[in-house]
Design an enzyme around this catalytic site. Structure first.
Site, PDB file in Angstrom:
ATOM      1  N   SER A  21     101.784 -32.963  72.353  1.00 44.64           N
ATOM      2  CA  SER A  21     101.760 -34.406  72.060  1.00 44.64           C
ATOM      3  C   SER A  21     103.188 -34.939  71.976  1.00 44.64           C
ATOM      4  CB  SER A  21     101.057 -34.657  70.728  1.00 44.64           C
ATOM      5  OG  SER A  21     101.851 -34.147  69.661  1.00 44.64           O
ATOM      6  N   GLU A  93     109.058 -34.894  81.524  1.00 44.76           N
ATOM      7  CA  GLU A  93     108.084 -35.989  81.641  1.00 44.76           C
ATOM      8  C   GLU A  93     107.244 -35.864  82.913  1.00 44.76           C
ATOM      9  OE1 GLU A  93     107.511 -37.661  79.096  1.00 44.76           O
ATOM     10  OE2 GLU A  93     109.378 -37.778  77.949  1.00 44.76           O
TER      11      GLU A  93
END
Length: 190
Positions: A21, A93
């Site tokens: 997360s 990312e």
């Protein structure tokens, strides 16, 4: 980890995926691994999606402000072109990349490169995010990191979005997201 020679005399490549997360330390772990490789004298190329300009236009920066030089790219195919002389490829990312990223990582690993990829495994709605499920399926090694739930202090695996918006892509930090455990995520209390 060490690189074992195969019968052809070339080294074996592999894919490592760091997931979890928001605020779980994914980028921090990616930077740590890449700095160790640089210290060992291996040639490293590091990439991030060009759309991620939250902390810096080009460098990868963790929420703790740890940083490492990187090259922003607009497509995964650019990574193939720029990774020719590298021993290790770092990608941050990964969830923001196009659908070619898993194949690009696979191609580079087949050429004998160590690929280290970091990204969110779930979006704010708790759904698999972007190409991460496909990267996880191709990964040789997976590290799942957890944050701490801001509501109760348990381990957190969800990225709770504090703003009402249904767009899957919304860049932000603590102003937009907070880590929550399963119980607090589904209660969705503010």
């Amino acid at each position: 980890m060490f690189i074992e020679p195969n019968l052809s005399g070339k080294r074996n490549g592999w894919i490592e995926v760091i997931c979890g997360s928001m605020f779980s330390g994914k980028t921090e772990e990616l930077i740590r691994r890449l700095k160790r490789v640089q210290f060992a004298g291996l040639k490293v190329e590091i990439f991030k999606p060009a759309i991620d300009t939250r902390y810096d236009e080009s460098d990868i920066v963790s929420h703790d402000t740890n940083t490492i030089r990187s090259t922003p790219v607009t497509s995964s195919q650019e990574i193939l072109l720029m990774a020719q002389d590298a021993n290790v490829i770092g990608i941050d990312e990964a969830q923001f990349f196009d659908d070619g990223l898993p194949d690009v990582c696979d191609q580079l690993a087949c050429k004998g490169l160590r690929i280290i990829v970091a990204g969110l495994d779930m979006d704010y709605a708790g759904k698999p995010f972007g190409q991460m499920p496909f990267l996880l399926a191709k990964a040789d090694y997976i590290t799942k990191l957890h944050a701490i739930c801001v509501k109760c202090g348990a381990i957190a695996q969800y990225s709770y979005r504090k703003l009402p918006d249904d767009d899957q892509l919304m860049l932000g930090a603590m102003d937009v997201y907070e880590p929550r455990c399963r119980k607090c995520y589904y209660e969705k209390e503010d």
